[in-house]
Design an enzyme around this catalytic site. Structure first.
Site, short mmCIF file in Angstrom:
data_model
loop_
_atom_site.label_atom_id
_atom_site.label_comp_id
_atom_site.label_asym_id
_atom_site.label_seq_id
_atom_site.Cartn_x
_atom_site.Cartn_y
_atom_site.Cartn_z
N HIS A 255 -10.05 -6.46 -5.65
CA HIS A 255 -11.05 -7.21 -4.91
C HIS A 255 -12.36 -7.19 -5.68
O HIS A 255 -12.76 -6.15 -6.24
CB HIS A 255 -11.32 -6.56 -3.55
CG HIS A 255 -10.24 -6.73 -2.53
ND1 HIS A 255 -9.07 -7.44 -2.76
CD2 HIS A 255 -10.17 -6.30 -1.24
CE1 HIS A 255 -8.33 -7.43 -1.66
NE2 HIS A 255 -8.97 -6.73 -0.73
N ARG B 67 -10.03 2.47 13.83
CA ARG B 67 -11.25 2.64 13.02
C ARG B 67 -12.53 2.68 13.84
O ARG B 67 -13.46 3.41 13.51
CB ARG B 67 -11.35 1.50 12.00
CG ARG B 67 -10.37 1.62 10.87
CD ARG B 67 -10.54 0.45 9.94
NE ARG B 67 -9.48 0.38 8.95
CZ ARG B 67 -9.09 -0.74 8.37
NH1 ARG B 67 -9.68 -1.89 8.67
NH2 ARG B 67 -8.13 -0.72 7.48
N VAL C 287 0.84 -1.21 0.00
CA VAL C 287 0.00 0.00 0.00
C VAL C 287 0.87 1.25 0.00
O VAL C 287 0.60 2.21 -0.73
CB VAL C 287 -0.96 0.00 1.21
CG1 VAL C 287 -1.65 1.36 1.37
CG2 VAL C 287 -2.01 -1.10 1.06
N CYS D 245 -10.34 -2.23 3.05
CA CYS D 245 -10.43 -2.18 1.58
C CYS D 245 -11.76 -2.72 1.04
O CYS D 245 -12.38 -2.11 0.17
CB CYS D 245 -9.26 -2.94 0.95
SG CYS D 245 -8.92 -4.51 1.74
N LYS E 221 -14.94 -6.44 10.30
CA LYS E 221 -14.64 -5.09 9.78
C LYS E 221 -15.76 -4.64 8.84
O LYS E 221 -16.24 -3.51 8.92
CB LYS E 221 -13.30 -5.08 9.03
CG LYS E 221 -12.10 -5.24 9.95
CD LYS E 221 -10.81 -5.36 9.13
CE LYS E 221 -9.65 -5.76 10.03
NZ LYS E 221 -8.43 -6.08 9.26
P1 A2P Z 1 9.78 -3.03 5.67
O1 A2P Z 1 9.62 -3.14 4.19
O2 A2P Z 1 11.06 -2.38 6.07
O3 A2P Z 1 9.49 -4.32 6.40
P2 A2P Z 1 3.17 -4.71 3.70
O4 A2P Z 1 1.80 -4.35 4.20
O5 A2P Z 1 3.26 -4.77 2.24
O6 A2P Z 1 3.68 -5.93 4.39
O7 A2P Z 1 4.13 -3.51 4.15
C1 A2P Z 1 4.30 -3.16 5.48
C2 A2P Z 1 5.10 -1.87 5.57
O8 A2P Z 1 5.25 -1.54 6.94
C3 A2P Z 1 6.50 -1.98 5.01
O9 A2P Z 1 6.90 -0.74 4.48
C4 A2P Z 1 7.30 -2.31 6.25
O10 A2P Z 1 8.67 -1.97 6.17
C5 A2P Z 1 6.62 -1.43 7.25
N1 A2P Z 1 6.85 -1.89 8.62
C6 A2P Z 1 6.52 -3.08 9.16
N2 A2P Z 1 6.91 -3.12 10.46
C7 A2P Z 1 7.50 -1.93 10.74
C8 A2P Z 1 8.10 -1.37 11.91
N3 A2P Z 1 8.17 -2.03 13.05
N4 A2P Z 1 8.58 -0.11 11.81
C9 A2P Z 1 8.51 0.57 10.66
N5 A2P Z 1 7.96 0.10 9.52
C10 A2P Z 1 7.46 -1.15 9.56
#
Ligand code: A2P
Length: 340
Positions: free
Chosen positions: A236, A100, A14, A129, A207
């Protein structure tokens, strides 16, 4: 001038779309900051012809103060960091489920209840979504005929479960059928469970039940969902059967009513997720009027865009227009929102 904007979770499925939708939009960005976990430190993402370096998310950065922060890094990250940012005056648009259903936090689909953004600052929640595309297809029918019951089965793309889910699905397409993200193999299969069960109803289904009522501001609507993961990358689909309190005049009137919804497109022919990936509208086909109170729809939208990034950027735009209105165009927009 322009807005100081940050995207938290910028490397995710996203988050990347948030950057793309922002780039395409007419939002004036004076500074864009991108945050993710340590795993992504050093990566860069293109924005308007420049490489923007991805930073590790920290509390200190959240305290710096932005005009807008768009969050899509999961509910735990939002719960920890969004209040810190909101406390220093940043408007946070949060794509997670963390806030939410908090009564004081607006849950916004701008076309439907955008007026909640006027005079508001703090955390704004971006809905689920599947819920967004369903309420966009239905809200004008609710305005005119009052929705009473909604029976919905979803056909949800793997990208809705994030980047890791896309990787798992693509790996399975090459023959490695192991699974960690989904509870069963998803390639060549369908899985009738999204999230954990609570009282026999899945998290995704809860949700759709609760968020629909909050967005349409009606506790009397009964929603009966079955949410299903299907082997589709993006987009979706939903089979919706809805019942109204008041009798629908005719099929033509039903079609006109649905079509009057903003960012809603009606198709005479069938429409499929492959055809709408990358698009910012909600697409409706297979409209059937079973009897004066009961109709059926097939609703398709890009879950990463309409269901997440586009809705978030639409919230940002409308919030800025309602609260920093200076141009004539903004004033017209404000008047339109007030009429809704
Ligand atoms: P990263 O790519 O470094 O893991 P998705 O929904 O596609 O799995 O993406 C999740 C997003 O949230 C990614 O950008 C991921 O970064 C980020 N993310 C997940 N955990 C953390 C965290 N603890 N701190 C910061 N960003 C996070």
């Amino acid at each position: 001038m322009g807005f100081r904007i940050g995207v938290v979770g910028a490397t995710g499925a996203v988050g990347r779309n948030m950057v793309e939708v922002l780039e395409k939009s007419d939002v004036v960005v004076s500074e864009l900051r991108l945050f993710a976990s340590e795993r992504s430190a050093g990566q860069t993402i293109m924005f308007k012809g420049s490489e923007v370096r991805v930073e590790v998310l920290t509390e200190k950065a959240m305290r710096e103060g932005f005009d807008y922060l768009l969050f899509s890094a999961g509910a735990d990250v939002s719960r920890k960091y969004a209040p810190i940012a909101a406390d220093v005056g940043t408007t946070v648009i949060d794509n997670s489920s963390a806030f939410r259903m908090v009564p004081e936090i607006p849950l916004v689909v701008p076309e439907i209840n955008g007026k909640l953004l006027k005079g508001y600052s703090g955390i704004v929640a971006n809905p689920n979504c599947s819920t967004i595309q369903m309420v966009l297809a239905l809200y004008r029918v609710h305005d005119r005929y009052q929705l009473h019951e909604i029976f919905v089965s979803t056909y949800q793309a793997v990208s809705g479960a994030g980047h890791k889910a896309i990787v798992e699905y693509e790996r399975q397409l090459t023959g490695d059928m192991t699974h960690n993200v989904f509870p069963r193999q998803i390639a060549h299969n369908v899985i009738p469970l999204i999230g954990d069960l609570k009282n026999d109803i899945s998290q995704e289904e809860w949700k759709m039940i609760n968020e629909t009522r909050k967005i349409l501001n009606s506790q009397s609507i009964s929603v009966f969902p079955t949410t299903v993961r299907v082997p589709v990358r993006i987009g979706h689909s939903e089979s919706v059967i809805a019942r109204t309190l008041f009798p629908i005049m005719s099929k033509e009137d039903l079609i006109e009513t649905i079509a009057s919804g903003e960012d809603v497109v009606i198709h005479d022919d069938i429409i499929t997720p492959l055809e709408i990936a990358g698009d910012d509208d909600t697409h409706v086909s297979r409209i059937r009027l079973f009897d004066a109170h009961t109709f059926g729809l097939w609703v398709v939208a890009d879950n990463l865009r309409v269901g997440a990034a586009t809705n978030a950027v639409r919230i940002l735009k409308l919030h800025s227009q309602l609260n920093c209105a200076s141009s004539t165009e903004s004033e017209i927009e404000v008047a339109e929102v007030e009429r809704r």
